[in-house]
Design a protein around this motif. Structure first.
Motif, PDB file in Angstrom:
ATOM      1  N   GLU A   1      35.896  40.250  57.101  1.00 15.46           N
ATOM      2  CA  GLU A   1      35.079  41.466  57.113  1.00 15.46           C
ATOM      3  C   GLU A   1      35.291  42.264  55.829  1.00 15.46           C
ATOM      4  N   GLU A   2      36.543  42.409  55.420  1.00 15.99           N
ATOM      5  CA  GLU A   2      36.818  43.113  54.160  1.00 15.99           C
ATOM      6  C   GLU A   2      36.168  42.392  52.990  1.00 15.99           C
ATOM      7  N   ALA A   3      36.219  41.067  52.997  1.00 12.17           N
ATOM      8  CA  ALA A   3      35.620  40.299  51.908  1.00 12.17           C
ATOM      9  C   ALA A   3      34.121  40.552  51.827  1.00 12.17           C
ATOM     10  N   GLY A   4      33.437  40.505  52.967  1.00 15.03           N
ATOM     11  CA  GLY A   4      32.000  40.729  52.979  1.00 15.03           C
ATOM     12  C   GLY A   4      31.632  42.119  52.508  1.00 15.03           C
ATOM     13  N   GLU A   5      32.389  43.106  52.949  1.00 12.26           N
ATOM     14  CA  GLU A   5      32.119  44.483  52.545  1.00 12.26           C
ATOM     15  C   GLU A   5      32.328  44.683  51.049  1.00 12.26           C
ATOM     16  N   LEU A   6      33.376  44.078  50.496  1.00  7.05           N
ATOM     17  CA  LEU A   6      33.668  44.260  49.079  1.00  7.05           C
ATOM     18  C   LEU A   6      32.646  43.539  48.201  1.00  7.05           C
ATOM     19  N   VAL A   7      32.223  42.362  48.616  1.00  4.74           N
ATOM     20  CA  VAL A   7      31.172  41.662  47.865  1.00  4.74           C
ATOM     21  C   VAL A   7      29.892  42.484  47.875  1.00  4.74           C
ATOM     22  N   ALA A   8      29.542  43.046  49.027  1.00  2.87           N
ATOM     23  CA  ALA A   8      28.331  43.863  49.111  1.00  2.87           C
ATOM     24  C   ALA A   8      28.444  45.118  48.251  1.00  2.87           C
ATOM     25  N   ALA A   9      29.619  45.726  48.225  1.00  2.00           N
ATOM     26  CA  ALA A   9      29.810  46.976  47.476  1.00  2.00           C
ATOM     27  C   ALA A   9      29.787  46.764  45.971  1.00  2.00           C
ATOM     28  N   THR A  10      30.237  45.603  45.519  1.00  2.00           N
ATOM     29  CA  THR A  10      30.346  45.349  44.078  1.00  2.00           C
ATOM     30  C   THR A  10      29.200  44.515  43.524  1.00  2.00           C
ATOM     31  N   GLY A  11      28.492  43.801  44.388  1.00  2.52           N
ATOM     32  CA  GLY A  11      27.461  42.888  43.910  1.00  2.52           C
ATOM     33  C   GLY A  11      28.025  41.657  43.229  1.00  2.52           C
ATOM     34  N   ALA A  12      29.300  41.366  43.487  1.00  2.85           N
ATOM     35  CA  ALA A  12      29.970  40.261  42.799  1.00  2.85           C
ATOM     36  C   ALA A  12      29.610  38.917  43.422  1.00  2.85           C
ATOM     37  N   ARG A  13      29.679  37.867  42.610  1.00  2.00           N
ATOM     38  CA  ARG A  13      29.509  36.506  43.097  1.00  2.00           C
ATOM     39  C   ARG A  13      30.674  36.122  44.005  1.00  2.00           C
ATOM     40  N   GLY A  14      31.871  36.603  43.685  1.00  2.00           N
ATOM     41  CA  GLY A  14      33.038  36.293  44.484  1.00  2.00           C
ATOM     42  C   GLY A  14      34.170  37.244  44.162  1.00  2.00           C
ATOM     43  N   LEU A  15      35.204  37.194  44.981  1.00  2.00           N
ATOM     44  CA  LEU A  15      36.389  38.030  44.779  1.00  2.00           C
ATOM     45  C   LEU A  15      37.411  37.187  44.035  1.00  2.00           C
ATOM     46  N   ALA A  16      37.169  37.055  42.759  1.00  2.00           N
ATOM     47  CA  ALA A  16      37.890  36.093  41.930  1.00  2.00           C
ATOM     48  C   ALA A  16      38.012  36.654  40.528  1.00  2.00           C
ATOM     49  N   GLY A  17      38.265  35.757  39.578  1.00  2.00           N
ATOM     50  CA  GLY A  17      38.452  36.187  38.195  1.00  2.00           C
ATOM     51  C   GLY A  17      39.864  36.675  37.975  1.00  2.00           C
ATOM     52  N   ASP A  18      39.995  37.857  37.382  1.00  2.25           N
ATOM     53  CA  ASP A  18      41.321  38.374  37.066  1.00  2.25           C
ATOM     54  C   ASP A  18      41.906  39.156  38.236  1.00  2.25           C
ATOM     55  N   LEU A  19      42.096  38.458  39.348  1.00  2.08           N
ATOM     56  CA  LEU A  19      42.916  38.959  40.442  1.00  2.08           C
ATOM     57  C   LEU A  19      44.322  38.470  40.135  1.00  2.08           C
ATOM     58  N   PHE A  20      45.166  39.370  39.645  1.00  6.64           N
ATOM     59  CA  PHE A  20      46.399  38.973  38.989  1.00  6.64           C
ATOM     60  C   PHE A  20      47.457  38.482  39.967  1.00  6.64           C
ATOM     61  N   VAL A  21      47.891  37.244  39.772  1.00  5.93           N
ATOM     62  CA  VAL A  21      49.125  36.760  40.386  1.00  5.93           C
ATOM     63  C   VAL A  21      50.292  37.092  39.469  1.00  5.93           C
ATOM     64  N   ASP A  22      50.039  37.030  38.148  1.00  6.66           N
ATOM     65  CA  ASP A  22      51.063  37.397  37.159  1.00  6.66           C
ATOM     66  C   ASP A  22      50.384  37.956  35.931  1.00  6.66           C
ATOM     67  N   GLY A  23      51.122  38.006  34.806  1.00  6.65           N
ATOM     68  CA  GLY A  23      50.589  38.580  33.583  1.00  6.65           C
ATOM     69  C   GLY A  23      50.389  37.543  32.497  1.00  6.65           C
ATOM     70  N   SER A  24      50.967  37.775  31.317  1.00  5.58           N
ATOM     71  CA  SER A  24      50.774  36.877  30.182  1.00  5.58           C
ATOM     72  C   SER A  24      52.106  36.544  29.528  1.00  5.58           C
ATOM     73  N   LEU A  25      52.124  35.436  28.810  1.00 10.51           N
ATOM     74  CA  LEU A  25      53.335  35.027  28.104  1.00 10.51           C
ATOM     75  C   LEU A  25      53.630  35.952  26.934  1.00 10.51           C
ATOM     76  N   GLY A  26      52.605  36.341  26.206  1.00 17.22           N
ATOM     77  CA  GLY A  26      52.819  37.186  25.042  1.00 17.22           C
ATOM     78  C   GLY A  26      53.484  38.513  25.374  1.00 17.22           C
ATOM     79  N   SER A  27      53.145  39.060  26.524  1.00 16.61           N
ATOM     80  CA  SER A  27      53.723  40.333  26.958  1.00 16.61           C
ATOM     81  C   SER A  27      54.938  40.158  27.854  1.00 16.61           C
ATOM     82  N   HIS A  28      55.436  38.927  27.980  1.00 19.69           N
ATOM     83  CA  HIS A  28      56.596  38.619  28.828  1.00 19.69           C
ATOM     84  C   HIS A  28      56.346  38.987  30.298  1.00 19.69           C
TER      85      HIS A  28
END
Length: 511
Positions: free
Chosen positions: A242-269
């Motif tokens: 239900e949360e997924a459907g509501e958030l997709v509708a609110a944002t117009g996004a294709r999916g709840l993906a992309g830069d959903l961060f599990v971690d950061g970057s090597l350059g910034s340690h």
């Protein structure tokens, strides 16, 4: 409906070497050789293009359009060789535009002869102006006190420091910097970015938006803008369908993906590692989502019928991703997870067993070959952060392809520029032997793979085939196409029959 024949061309398609193509409306109506094309002349508009090359239009599977576009009038710090040079650049920009927001990007400190400047020194250069200067990887930033005044809670957030901010402190400061960008400037930045992408043969971009990166309004403005098609993703975790459907509708996004961060970057340690960084004793990076949270998000999106996806760079982050995917498969079913076509961004440290499991679960890997070109090799940033042995395993494109993982190439602009031929070249000429792709694989990953990453599994998507959408680019036929290090010049970019970029001097003749 007028048919247009492109004659005298070479076709570069992942599995074609035909010499002529016919376009009718929004579709490719015929592909063949020049001799057979002559039989189709009556009623056709003929465009003679001797020596030109036609490819499927490229798809850039990971961009940040506004941030990249802001650099058209921003402070480019990619050439800064020291902290002193950075401070001088800030002071010069402030002198030219007193009090205005200074948006800069691109500094890399790993080879500087001096240390990162403390905020007190940046404040002196800023002279009261709000300043936001992102590192090349956009996972840390130098900011002035005037910007911090607009970002409540930064000093209490994880990642707070008096030099470069990381983690949640950086995310808060970035939101404040973006809020300081007025809509006129934002619109100009987006338009400049999309025009540049089209001029480079790109017809589709995947915008990786989210609450720590941009805003819903920013994404909506970008998706409504003319130019290359924008496939929008929103990186925010959910726990239920239900949360997924509501958030997709609110944002117009294709999916709840992309830069959903599990971690950061090597350059910034901040990339999450199993073992500490070689150049930062005891540091194993940041962990923003654990396996349980990943599993809940994937399961929720699977049930809701939308794509899930994550930003994953370090090996510990890859471990969490795989554990979360397995948990989601147990909660729903492996077939349901596979059918959803989830994706993962970057995936720089992954082993062959994990690659095989990703393939089994139908996960598409959105990868950036220019990361290896910029930071790979025995003396590169990866080796500095990880040591040479671990660095050799970075970005294992060949292993992923061999395991059956669908690859989609992108830039992560502004981290690296939108430059599809350079990305194809970097994927082929990987700096670790046997880790690269073949030219055909790389071209397919930057065309077909981009559509697959967005959930389009049509066998015609990204191809030059009869019945396929008329999405193609015409090139002058030199440069990379002949094996040199130079890029060919894009003469025209077309998406679904609409011309996005046109530098052709010739026009069709009706027969």
């Amino acid at each position: 409906m007028t048919r247009t024949l492109l004659l005298g061309v070479r076709l570069f398609d992942p599995a074609s070497a035909a010499g002529a193509v016919e376009i009718e409306g929004e579709r490719i109506s015929w592909v063949g050789d020049a001799a057979a094309a002559r039989e189709r002349l009556p009623g056709s508009a003929v465009l003679e293009l001797p020596g030109a090359v036609v490819t499927p239009a490229f798809v850039d599977a990971h961009v940040h359009a506004t941030a990249a576009g802001l650099l058209a009038d921003g402070l480019d710090l990619t050439g800064c060789g020291s902290a002193r040079a950075l401070l001088d650049a800030v002071a010069a920009r402030v002198a030219a535009r007193p009090g205005a927001l200074v948006w800069g990007h691109g500094w890399q400190d790993q080879t500087w002869p001096d240390e990162l400047p403390p905020r007190s020194e940046l404040d002196r250069a800023a002279d009261g102006a709000p300043v936001y200067l992102s590192r090349i990887d956009v996972h840390s930033a130098l900011v002035s006190s005037a910007l911090l005044d607009r970002a409540p809670g930064v000093t209490d957030a994880a990642g707070w420091s008096r030099t470069a901010l990381t983690g949640d402190a950086h995310h808060r400061a970035r939101r404040a910097a973006l809020a300081a960008v007025d809509s006129t400037t934002r619109d100009a930045a987006q338009a400049a970015f999309l025009a540049d992408a089209a001029a480079r043969g790109v017809a589709v971009v995947h915008e990786c938006a989210g609450p720590d990166i941009s805003s819903v309004a920013d994404l909506a403005a970008l998706r409504a803008r003319p130019g290359p098609e924008v496939v929008g993703y929103w990186g925010e975790a959910v726990r239920t369908a239900e949360e997924a459907g509501e958030l997709v509708a609110a944002t117009g996004a294709r999916g709840l993906a992309g830069d959903l961060f599990v971690d950061g970057s090597l350059g910034s340690h901040t990339a999450a590692l199993r073992e500490p960084y070689s150049d930062a004793a005891g540091c194993t990076g940041n962990r923003y989502l654990d396996a349980a949270e990943i599993g809940a998000h994937v399961a929720a999106c699977t049930v809701a019928g939308t794509q899930a996806g994550f930003h994953v760079i370090g090996d510990a982050a890859a471990d969490a991703l795989l554990a979360g995917l397995d948990a989601a498969a147990a909660a729903t079913s492996p077939a349901a997870v596979r059918a959803a076509g989830h994706r993962v961004e970057h995936l720089e440290m992954v082993d062959p067993a994990q690659a095989r499991r990703l393939a089994e679960l139908g996960v598409v890997a959105s990868v950036q070959p220019l990361f290896d070109a910029y930071w790979g090799g025995p003396e590169g940033m990866y080796a500095m952060r990880l040591g040479r042995a671990r660095a050799q395993g970075m970005n294992p494109f060949a292993d992923l392809a061999q395991a059956g993982v669908v690859l989609a190439l992108g830039s992560d602009a502004p981290v690296t520029p939108v430059d599809p031929w350079a990305a194809v070249r970097a994927a082929v000429e990987h700096r670790t032997p046997a880790s690269g792709l073949t030219p055909a694989q790389a071209l397919a990953a930057h065309t077909v793979g981009g559509y697959r990453a967005a959930g389009d599994r049509s066998p015609l998507a990204g191809r030059l085939r009869p019945g396929a959408p008329a999405s193609y680019a015409i090139w002058d036929g030199t440069g990379t196409l002949d094996g040199s290090a130079a890029n060919p010049r894009c003469l025209r970019t077309v998406h679904r029959g609409t011309v996005l970029h046109d530098a052709l001097s010739s026009r069709p003749t009706v027969h």
